[in-house]
Motif scaffolding. Sequence first.
Motif, PDB file in Angstrom:
ATOM      1  N   THR A  34       0.834  -1.194   0.000  1.00 23.17           N
ATOM      2  CA  THR A  34       0.000   0.000   0.000  1.00 23.17           C
ATOM      3  C   THR A  34       0.871   1.248   0.000  1.00 23.17           C
ATOM      4  N   PHE A  35       0.477   2.237  -0.779  1.00 23.17           N
ATOM      5  CA  PHE A  35       1.159   3.525  -0.956  1.00 23.17           C
ATOM      6  C   PHE A  35       2.391   3.440  -1.852  1.00 23.17           C
ATOM      7  N   THR A  36       2.578   2.286  -2.523  1.00 25.40           N
ATOM      8  CA  THR A  36       3.634   2.209  -3.529  1.00 25.40           C
ATOM      9  C   THR A  36       3.355   3.242  -4.625  1.00 25.40           C
ATOM     10  N   GLN A  37       4.401   3.977  -5.016  1.00 24.28           N
ATOM     11  CA  GLN A  37       4.279   4.972  -6.083  1.00 24.28           C
ATOM     12  C   GLN A  37       4.826   4.366  -7.368  1.00 24.28           C
ATOM     13  N   LEU A  38       4.017   4.386  -8.418  1.00 28.04           N
ATOM     14  CA  LEU A  38       4.472   3.877  -9.706  1.00 28.04           C
ATOM     15  C   LEU A  38       4.452   4.986 -10.738  1.00 28.04           C
ATOM     16  N   GLY A  47      -6.806   0.329  -8.432  1.00 24.21           N
ATOM     17  CA  GLY A  47      -6.061   0.350  -7.186  1.00 24.21           C
ATOM     18  C   GLY A  47      -5.229   1.585  -6.945  1.00 24.21           C
ATOM     19  N   PHE A  48      -5.151   2.491  -7.932  1.00 21.10           N
ATOM     20  CA  PHE A  48      -4.279   3.659  -7.808  1.00 21.10           C
ATOM     21  C   PHE A  48      -5.100   4.944  -7.739  1.00 21.10           C
ATOM     22  N   TYR A  54      -0.564   3.457  -5.007  1.00 21.62           N
ATOM     23  CA  TYR A  54      -1.425   2.293  -4.824  1.00 21.62           C
ATOM     24  C   TYR A  54      -2.103   2.406  -3.464  1.00 21.62           C
ATOM     25  N   VAL A  55      -3.424   2.315  -3.424  1.00 23.52           N
ATOM     26  CA  VAL A  55      -4.157   2.582  -2.175  1.00 23.52           C
ATOM     27  C   VAL A  55      -5.007   1.390  -1.731  1.00 23.52           C
ATOM     28  N   CYS A  56      -4.774   0.224  -2.308  1.00 23.45           N
ATOM     29  CA  CYS A  56      -5.520  -0.971  -1.889  1.00 23.45           C
ATOM     30  C   CYS A  56      -4.643  -1.867  -1.021  1.00 23.45           C
ATOM     31  N   GLN A  57      -5.100  -3.083  -0.793  1.00 27.75           N
ATOM     32  CA  GLN A  57      -4.448  -4.002   0.121  1.00 27.75           C
ATOM     33  C   GLN A  57      -3.057  -4.403  -0.346  1.00 27.75           C
ATOM     34  N   SER A  58      -2.101  -4.442   0.581  1.00 31.36           N
ATOM     35  CA  SER A  58      -0.778  -5.008   0.306  1.00 31.36           C
ATOM     36  C   SER A  58      -0.899  -6.523   0.142  1.00 31.36           C
ATOM     37  N   GLY A  59       0.035  -7.116  -0.592  1.00 29.81           N
ATOM     38  CA  GLY A  59       0.036  -8.568  -0.678  1.00 29.81           C
ATOM     39  C   GLY A  59       0.619  -9.095  -1.967  1.00 29.81           C
ATOM     40  N   THR A  76      -5.099  -8.939  -4.953  1.00 26.74           N
ATOM     41  CA  THR A  76      -4.005  -9.167  -4.013  1.00 26.74           C
ATOM     42  C   THR A  76      -4.474 -10.122  -2.928  1.00 26.74           C
ATOM     43  N   ARG A  77      -3.543 -10.908  -2.442  1.00 25.60           N
ATOM     44  CA  ARG A  77      -3.827 -11.849  -1.371  1.00 25.60           C
ATOM     45  C   ARG A  77      -2.953 -11.517  -0.176  1.00 25.60           C
ATOM     46  N   SER A  78      -3.572 -11.456   1.006  1.00 27.25           N
ATOM     47  CA  SER A  78      -2.854 -11.268   2.256  1.00 27.25           C
ATOM     48  C   SER A  78      -3.530 -12.126   3.313  1.00 27.25           C
TER      49      SER A  78
END
Length: 254
Positions: A34-38, A47-48, A54-59, A76-78
Amino acid sequence: MDLLTLSDADRAELHRRGFTDDEIATASFRSIQTFTQLEGATAALPGFNASGRYVCQSGLLSFVRTIDGEIVGFQTRSANGYRWASVEGNYRLPNGEPPLVFFSGSTETIYLVEGTSFKPAHVNAKTGAMVVGASGGNWQGSPQQLQELIRRYPDAQYVLLPDAVSVINPHIVPKYRQTAELFEANGSELHFQWWGQLEKDVEGDADEDPSWADGTSLLLASHQNPCHSCRRQVEVQRLIRPSEKCSLVSSSRS
């Protein structure tokens, strides 16, 4: 896609599930936080946000591809389960259908596998066949995509690989019937692979138990009980009524 990598922890989890490194690369699994900048990402990308974050679930990230191989989204799966990446809360295709996920391969036999990530990817990797996954086994919820699949591959044998326990699940069996009816309405047949998967701790799902490949192919349009000798026959018979047109059936063995 090339801007993302796969974490060591997610790679180890995929190895635990039976994937080789080559199979992982072919399936294009990635990790995302989450919060990854692309660079170049916009709010039109699932998701962006407008800032490219990126503002959705990490995983562990699984791409969703159409029958043409076009990426139209991802999940995404977590530890919290699977989550769709969406645009303003919507992950559906422009036609309003939930996306099916298509893993390309040979088309003599095309497998339908529940889920959109590990399970269909695993069957695709181990068989080399085309695999079509559906979240929650909801193929019947995407009729236009199934119609296009059958139109392109009218001579394929279509085989559904049910999860363990699903044939006695009152929420899942009607989905199988409706999916079989869609195939029949479009001039094809849907088969059901039976390897005795009534109990998950005895016979696992297709990505857990390689014995599925030695199971029996049952036509989903005849009129017998798929489980003549299993100890849960009463429950199966109650749910899969032989009088109904698209009952799960056995023409050979239990």
